[in-house]
Every structure is written in structure tokens, then in C-alpha cells.
Design an enzyme around this catalytic site. Structure first.
Site, short mmCIF file in Angstrom:
data_model
loop_
_atom_site.label_atom_id
_atom_site.label_comp_id
_atom_site.label_asym_id
_atom_site.label_seq_id
_atom_site.Cartn_x
_atom_site.Cartn_y
_atom_site.Cartn_z
CD GLU A 30 -2.33 0.08 5.10
OE1 GLU A 30 -2.68 -0.75 5.96
OE2 GLU A 30 -3.13 0.78 4.48
N GLY A 120 -12.72 -6.11 -1.00
CA GLY A 120 -12.40 -5.03 -1.93
C GLY A 120 -13.67 -4.33 -2.34
#
Ligand code: FAD
Length: 294
Positions: A30, A120
Site C-alpha cells: 500500500e 470514509g
């Protein structure tokens, strides 16, 4: 004609569902994008260093861990220049539907086919959701599916999402999310593999059949760990707490111990038939390299 065929084949190979449905062990990593455009050149070097380790794919976060959302698509496109599939994260709680649609158009233009679709975190001191916002990741996923031929993933939480009343409710909503169009899931980090195995058993019983990628965080810094834990509510096993107590004040020793712990988790996962592992490598190619060489 040939050229078009090659391009189509390349895009097909870049789709993560194709990769994740094999029984090959896949290790991915990532990246988070820079806060400012001026840092982009430096971040492209990080992409090159990570790409040299030949991960199965690289994910690029969106507005998380101090990064912004402005450079996610650009960095994901940079990843694919190295012939490595990119997984572009996309969140919606801080955006309007129009903004989200414009990012989806950008992803199409750059031929990025993999999206990790997330809600989110809900912005503090703001009304949420406004009429032109998505309430849940499942709504975003259904809309991405309607807007293009993407391979869409979602997030899942072996210990339950912090906002959920209980794990059973969380899994019910997870099933809705998968049914909305998710073809794989990636877990929140966990430090106790038994929690993950238990979660896997429960979601399979609930009829969720898509591949689940296990998220492993190599903890290399005690302070960073405390911040992340306060946000995610992740439980730390005693064995791990002892490691933090013993090495937390010695950065070099902490890094070594954190990598060793992550490697022991990965070995146990692979031994138990888990094929897909995602390393929360936090822009640290050296940590990813140490894990690879172990
Ligand atoms: P959802 O799937 O919408 O779930 C959020 C909560 O709502 C859960 O409690 C769920 O049970 C509940 N819920 C879902 N559907 C319903 C419904 N219909 N009715 C009532 N309740 C419902 N954040 C970033 O800002 N950028 C990133 O790049 C990023 N990457 C991440 C990658 C991974 C693998 C993970 C695990 C998390 C990531 N996050 C990122 C954090 C994530 O955005 C937060 O955890 C967020 O709070 C939840 O997002 P979600 O997509 O899981 O939400």
C-alpha cells in the site's frame, strides 16, 4: 487490430478478481499519496522502489493517513506504468456525488480498472449525509458499477466496524455491500489471526463468498501504533503488547520486532490456506523488502 487486442488483454490481466480467484499466494502493498504536488516526483521514486519488489498489486489510499485525495489517480497510474495492477481507493463521505463521478471519469481515462470503494470517515462538525452524498459504501459501489466496467472491492472489519452495534449487524450490512457489486474484500489490520479465522467462518456462513484479502500491518514505530489503534479500535494480543513494552523505546529493535511479528502472522495465514495478503506498508519499501526476504 493486434494492438487493440494486446491492450484489452493487458487490462483484463490487471483486474484483481482474476488474480484473487487463483490459489496462488499474492502479496500486495500500500501507498498513500503526497499532500502537495511538489512531492509527487519523490513519491514516484517510492512507487519504483516498491514495484521492484514485484508485489501482486499496489493499492493507493484516498485522503487517509495524512495524504490527500488529489493525487490518488495519478499515483495509481504511475503504478501501472511498472506493469503492476493498481487498486485506487475512493471514499465518498467528504465528497459530493458529482466529485465522485469526476474521479470515476479520471480512472476510466487512465484505464485503471480496480477500485476499493469506501465510505470514509464521517467529517466532524458537518451535516452528513447531504442530499447529494452517498450514505454508505454500498450506495457508492452500486453507482460505480452503473458508471463503468470496474472491478470493485470493499473494506471489512474482523473485529467489527467501530460504529457497529455488534458483529452480526456489521456482517448483515457487509452482505448488502457485497451484493451491491463487490467482487473482493480487504480487511482492516488485525494482530490476532484467530479473530480473522473466526470472521471468515461467520461471513461464509452468512453467504459472503468473495475472496477476502487479509490486511497485515508491520508495526515499526510504537507512537504510530498508538495513533492508529485509537482510530481503529483494533485489539492487541498480550504477546504483541509485550513486544511494544520491550522494544517501544528503541526504534531499530522495534522495527525488527514489528517485521518479525508480521512475518509470523503471514506464515500462519498461508499455512491455514489464506492466499491473499495485503501489507499496510505505509510508503516504506525497506519494510516491504524485509518482509519479502523473510
Ligand atoms: P461502510 O461499508 O459504509 O460501513 C460503515 C459503517 O456503516 C459500518 O458500521 C457498517 O456496519 C454501517 N453500515 C453499512 N451499511 C449500512 C446501512 N445500510 N445502514 C446502516 N448502517 C450501515 N479511509 C480513507 O479515508 N481513505 C482510504 O483510502 C481508506 N482505505 C481503507 C482501506 C481498508 C482496507 C479499510 C479496512 C479501511 C480504509 N479506510 C480508508 C477507512 C474507512 O474509510 C473507514 O473505516 C470508514 O469509517 C468506513 O468505511 P467503509 O467503506 O467500511 O463503510
Amino acid at each position: 487490430e493486434n494492438f487493440r487486442h494486446d491492450a484489452e488483454e493487458r487490462i483484463e490481466q490487471m483486474r484483481l478478481t482474476e488474480l484473487l480467484k487463483t490459489d496462488q499466494v499474492t502479496i500486495s502493498c500500500e501507498l498513500f499519496p503526497p499532500k502537495q504536488g511538489a512531492q509527487l516526483a519523490n513519491y514516484k521514486n517510492i512507487v519504483a522502489d516498491m514495484a521492484a519488489l514485484k508485489p501482486a498489486y499496489m493499492s493507493v489510499t484516498y485522503g487517509a493517513t495524512g495524504g490527500t485525495s488529489d493525487y490518488t489517480v495519478e499515483l495509481a497510474s504511475e503504478v501501472e506504468k511498472h506493469q503492476i495492477p493498481a487498486l485506487a481507493h475512493l471514499t465518498c463521505a467528504s465528497s459530493t456525488k458529482e466529485k465522485v463521478a469526476s474521479v470515476i471519469e479520471e480512472l476510466k481515462e487512465k484505464q485503471i480498472s480496480n477500485i476499493l470503494a469506501l465510505r470514509g470517515d464521517i467529517p466532524q462538525n458537518a451535516d452528513f449525509p447531504l442530499p447529494n452524498q452517498y450514505r454508505h459504501a454500498s450506495e457508492l459501489i452500486a453507482d460505480i458499477k452503473a458508471q463503468g466496467d470496474f472491478c470493485i472491492g470493499g473494506a471489512c472489519y474482523p473485529e467489527g466496524h467501530p460504529e457497529s452495534k455488534n458483529k452480526a449487524e456489521d456482517i448483515r450490512y457487509l452482505k448488502e455491500k457485497v451484493d451491491a457489486g463487490c467482487s473482493f474484500l480487504t480487511t482492516q489490520m488485525f494482530f490476532d489471526n484467530d479473530l480473522f479465522y473466526n470472521f471468515l467462518y461467520r461471513i461464509r456462513e452468512a453467504g459472503i463468498a468473495v475472496p477476502v484479502v487479509a490486511g497485515i500491518m508491520p508495526v515499526t514505530n510504537a507512537k504510530q501504533m498508538k495513533r492508529i489503534l485509537s482510530m481503529s479500535g483494533t485489539v492487541l494480543p498480550t504477546r504483541f503488547k509485550m513486544l511494544l513494552d520491550r522494544f517501544g523505546d528503541d526504534p531499530a529493535a522495534m522495527k525488527q520486532a514489528g517485521v518479525a511479528y508480521a512475518v509470523s502472522q503471514i506464515i500462519d495465514l498461508v499455512a491455514n490456506g489464506i492466499h491473499a495478503i495485503h501489507i499496510y506498508s505505509m510508503n516504506k519499501p525497506d519494510v516491504a523488502e524485509q518482509i519479502k526476504s523473510s
